[in-house]
Design an enzyme around this catalytic site. Structure first.
Site, PDB file in Angstrom:
ATOM      1  N   HIS A  22      -4.776  -9.366  -0.963  1.00  0.00           N
ATOM      2  CA  HIS A  22      -5.140  -8.709  -2.586  1.00  0.00           C
ATOM      3  C   HIS A  22      -4.882  -9.106  -3.634  1.00  0.00           C
ATOM      4  CE1 HIS A  22      -2.132  -5.646  -3.796  1.00  0.00           C
ATOM      5  NE2 HIS A  22      -1.598  -6.067  -2.079  1.00  0.00           N
ATOM      6  N   CYS A  48       3.166  -6.982   1.416  1.00  0.00           N
ATOM      7  CA  CYS A  48       1.550  -7.113   1.391  1.00  0.00           C
ATOM      8  C   CYS A  48       1.425  -8.450   0.404  1.00  0.00           C
ATOM      9  CB  CYS A  48       0.867  -6.494   0.263  1.00  0.00           C
ATOM     10  SG  CYS A  48      -0.587  -5.225   0.928  1.00  0.00           S
TER      11      CYS A  48
END
Length: 404
Positions: free
Chosen positions: A338, A356
């Site tokens: 992301h 992440c």
């Protein structure tokens, strides 16, 4: 394995005649016996009258389930067989008008169904048969299937008309635990063009997955059929109906994230497309990004990431509750690709995330548009291994391990 069928032999009528001193003869059925009567009417030594054929035996057709049967299991095979006749056509039709698939054998002696029956339905059976004398006869029967006291639904992933990446598994997600696993898998069919080898594996009690031996060939067409209406998935619990999904495999997009070098190398159909600077999980046992082969599971333009879902206390300095953009999920535990605006200094240089893979806003948007569900992302350089089942982890086992 389906029950083998024996071929029903067709009886032939023998013509029996005698010659001799009697004045007449008569024909008998093919029982191996004959009789003659004494009397006058023909000179001694003259030939007997010509013999004539006995009437052909009446044709007979047998049905299974039997005519009028009720409470028939949906997984019972329908069988029709003929004696003293040849079957020319058989049709089994449900009350809703659907026709049950089946096959007539090469001799015309028998017919058997090749699909499951629907639960709680009535069926009519019509059989066309040709007798030994050439006449055509129609035989009919009928039965009803049991109405389950409980049924189970299922979801197929990918769904109809999806275009997926080469790493995408086929997922059958049941509504609850399946105890009769063999019956469930027997009801599942995968048809591919071109032909692709693959195997099913249970990931947990409610989910069974199919993966090809190697990554899907780009352009493969796939149809999955789950004929669960004819499967007893747990004692007394039957599948609700038949489910189908037809989808295709797109281009081969495979990326590699080097955690130590802080880079993501993106390829398409074997050719290099871009090398993107990234940041991954920081060097903390709680936040290290897992190593292994992952598959993009879903794409979300925005997603709320709340650390409380991982058990982190809101008073913890590492607690977070943010909305992120251009997010693509890789694991159930919460690893995503992301955008991470405000961290430009770290891209390509340091790992600072909670696990992440962060990119600049522009690179994240580009990657989001370029990628599809089922694309492969392999992570190297991590001391933390991806757990089996934490995402579409079908490629972290060898094919022999998977299909064992």
């Amino acid at each position: 394995m389906r029950r083998a069928w024996s071929v029903v032999a067709l009886g032939l009528v023998a013509l029996l005649g005698v010659t001799g001193c009697s004045g007449s003869t008569r024909a008998t059925k093919a029982t191996g016996t004959s009789s003659s009567g004494a009397g006058s009417g023909a000179p001694s030594g003259s030939s007997s009258a010509p013999s004539s054929a006995a009437p052909s035996p009446d044709p007979a057709v047998a049905f299974s389930p039997a005519k009028g049967a009720s409470g028939v299991r949906p997984d019972q095979q329908v069988q029709v067989s003929a004696d003293h006749a040849t079957l020319t056509a058989v049709q089994v039709r449900s009350a809703s008008g659907s026709v049950l698939d089946g096959e007539l054998d090469a001799t015309g002696a028998s017919w058997r169904s090749s699909a499951a029956l629907a639960a709680g339905s009535s069926y009519t059976v019509s059989a066309q048969a040709q007798a030994l004398d050439g006449t055509q006869r129609t035989f009919t029967s009928g039965f009803t299937t049991l109405k389950p006291s409980s049924t189970m639904s299922a979801v197929l992933i990918p769904g109809d008309d999806w275009v997926v990446g080469v790493g995408m598994p086929l997922v059958v997600q049941f509504g609850r635990t399946v105890k009769n696993r063999d019956a469930a898998v027997k009801a599942l069919t995968v048809t591919t063009t071109p032909q692709v080898e693959g195997a099913w594996r249970w990931v947990n009690g409610e989910s069974v997955w199919w993966r090809p031996k190697e990554y899907w060939p780009a352009g493969t067409k796939v149809k999955v059929t789950a004929a669960l209406g004819g499967a007893e998935l747990s004692p007394g619990v039957w599948g609700r109906r038949t489910y189908t999904a037809t989808f295709s495999v797109g281009s081969s997009v495979i990326s590699t994230v080097d955690i130590k070098k802080h880079t993501m190398t993106v390829t398409k159909d074997g050719s290099l497309v871009r090398v993107l600077p990234v940041t991954t999980g920081r060097d903390d046992p709680r936040f290290r990004t897992r190593g292994g082969t992952k598959v993009i599971m879903e794409k979300l333009e925005t997603v709320r990431m709340d650390a409380s879902t991982t058990g982190t206390d809101p008073k913890d300095p590492d607690f977070y509750d943010t909305v992120e953009h251009w997010a693509m999920r890789l694991t159930w535990s919460g690893e995503y690709l992301h955008a991470r605006p405000g961290s430009d200094w770290a891209f390509g240089k340091a790992n600072i995330s909670h696990g992440c893979t962060g990119l600049s806003n522009s690179n994240a948007k580009w990657l989001f548009d370029f990628s599809k569900i089922g694309d492969v992302v392999t992570y190297t350089g991590s001391s933390r291994q991806l757990e089996f089942g934490n995402g579409y982890t079908v490629w972290d086992l060898t094919y022999s391990q998977w299909s064992a």
